[in-house]
Design an enzyme around this catalytic site. Sequence first.
Site, short mmCIF file in Angstrom:
data_model
loop_
_atom_site.label_atom_id
_atom_site.label_comp_id
_atom_site.label_asym_id
_atom_site.label_seq_id
_atom_site.Cartn_x
_atom_site.Cartn_y
_atom_site.Cartn_z
N SER A 1 38.59 23.25 39.11
CA SER A 1 38.75 21.36 38.56
C SER A 1 37.71 21.09 37.82
O SER A 1 37.67 20.09 37.20
CB SER A 1 38.56 20.86 40.03
OG SER A 1 37.33 21.14 40.73
N LYS A 2 36.51 21.86 37.48
CA LYS A 2 35.42 21.46 36.67
C LYS A 2 36.02 21.09 35.23
O LYS A 2 35.35 20.61 34.38
CB LYS A 2 34.23 22.35 36.77
CG LYS A 2 33.63 22.41 38.34
CD LYS A 2 33.17 20.96 38.68
CE LYS A 2 32.39 20.72 39.84
NZ LYS A 2 31.66 19.76 40.25
N ASP A 3 36.98 21.94 34.87
CA ASP A 3 37.48 21.83 33.42
C ASP A 3 37.62 20.36 33.05
O ASP A 3 37.49 19.67 32.06
CB ASP A 3 38.96 22.39 33.14
CG ASP A 3 38.69 23.96 33.17
OD1 ASP A 3 37.40 24.34 33.23
OD2 ASP A 3 39.78 24.35 33.04
N THR B 1 31.20 24.50 36.77
CA THR B 1 30.98 23.72 35.74
C THR B 1 30.61 24.20 34.45
O THR B 1 30.91 23.96 33.06
CB THR B 1 30.04 22.51 35.84
OG1 THR B 1 30.50 21.78 37.09
CG2 THR B 1 29.96 21.50 35.08
#
Length: 351
Positions: free
Chosen positions: A47-49, A79
């Site tokens: 999800s850090k994209d 991240t």
Amino acid sequence: MHKNNSIHNNLLELIGDTPMIRLNKITQDYPGNYYTKFEAHNPGHSSKDRIAVHIIERAEKEGKIKPGDTIIETTSGNTGFSVAMACIIKGYKCILAVSSKSSQDKISLLKSMGADVHVCPSNVPADDPRSYYEVAKKLHQEIPGSMYINQYFNEQNIDAHYLTTGPEIWQQTQGKITHLVACSGTGGTISGTARYLKEQNPTIKIIGIDAYGSVIQKYHETGQLDKDEIFPYRIEGLGKNLIPTATDFQIIDRYIKVTDEESAYVARDLAKKEGMFVGYTSGAAMQGVKQLVNEGEFNENSEVVIIFPDHGSRYMSKIYSNSWMKEQGFTEPTEEQTLKAKKPINNLNKN
């Protein structure tokens, strides 16, 4: 929003629009319906994209960075990978201050992406000069033409999920979602997603997952940072020994804590029962759901969305290593034991 039937100019165009997948076997005895927002489907496998590209592109628009500049970040790994990927494509140098708790898999991945990696001890106070927060700050001060993303204290961490993850979940569930369950580390994912969903329907219940050894749940309940709550734990990217301003505590209804051991086994269970090879925090999120079922949180009308933040490949030397599990003293629980929410007597970090 990307279209799968078109040619993409680079990997960054594939970020977002991750699938929503029904959970079947692991939830077969639970009331209601359960779905995962499967963030491993992002090109950087987490999800850090979303936040890496949102923050960098915002800085570009505001003229704060230019090609050849240096981007610095603190990270437990995910991240950092997303930032490194974006830096390669956009033409920036990348320096990462990484917690020593991060798996060797993650550290190797970051180095393979050309990042300059500084591994910092995890079991020191946040204001210790050796902590990854302080190391990143110092590097930012020393390097001209650098930008420090600072995900724990960056409001744009929340904005990235408000603009993407929240709307996607609302559309994918056709507005039927009743509960959002998500891990809380920086708090950006849960806060941004919750902010959007609560605007659509204020009755949606937002439940954060915290770790034993973290101060987040108690701070949410009391407004106090209790240092007596802090002790080493193994889950990466979950919980904190400080209070991140990227967490909107007002919008989160409650927190529930999970143990290292149970979370590890539930991640392995997801692979065996659902074919989903997911990371440690995904196991933590699912363990939280199990405990909530045990408490009677859900009913037959519940439509529960659980965010699975990353991919299991980053934990091959940890939760998917039998020898690592044995070194931690972890013993595989029965299904009945897994359901029980219990505080561990000894949860020491054996990294």
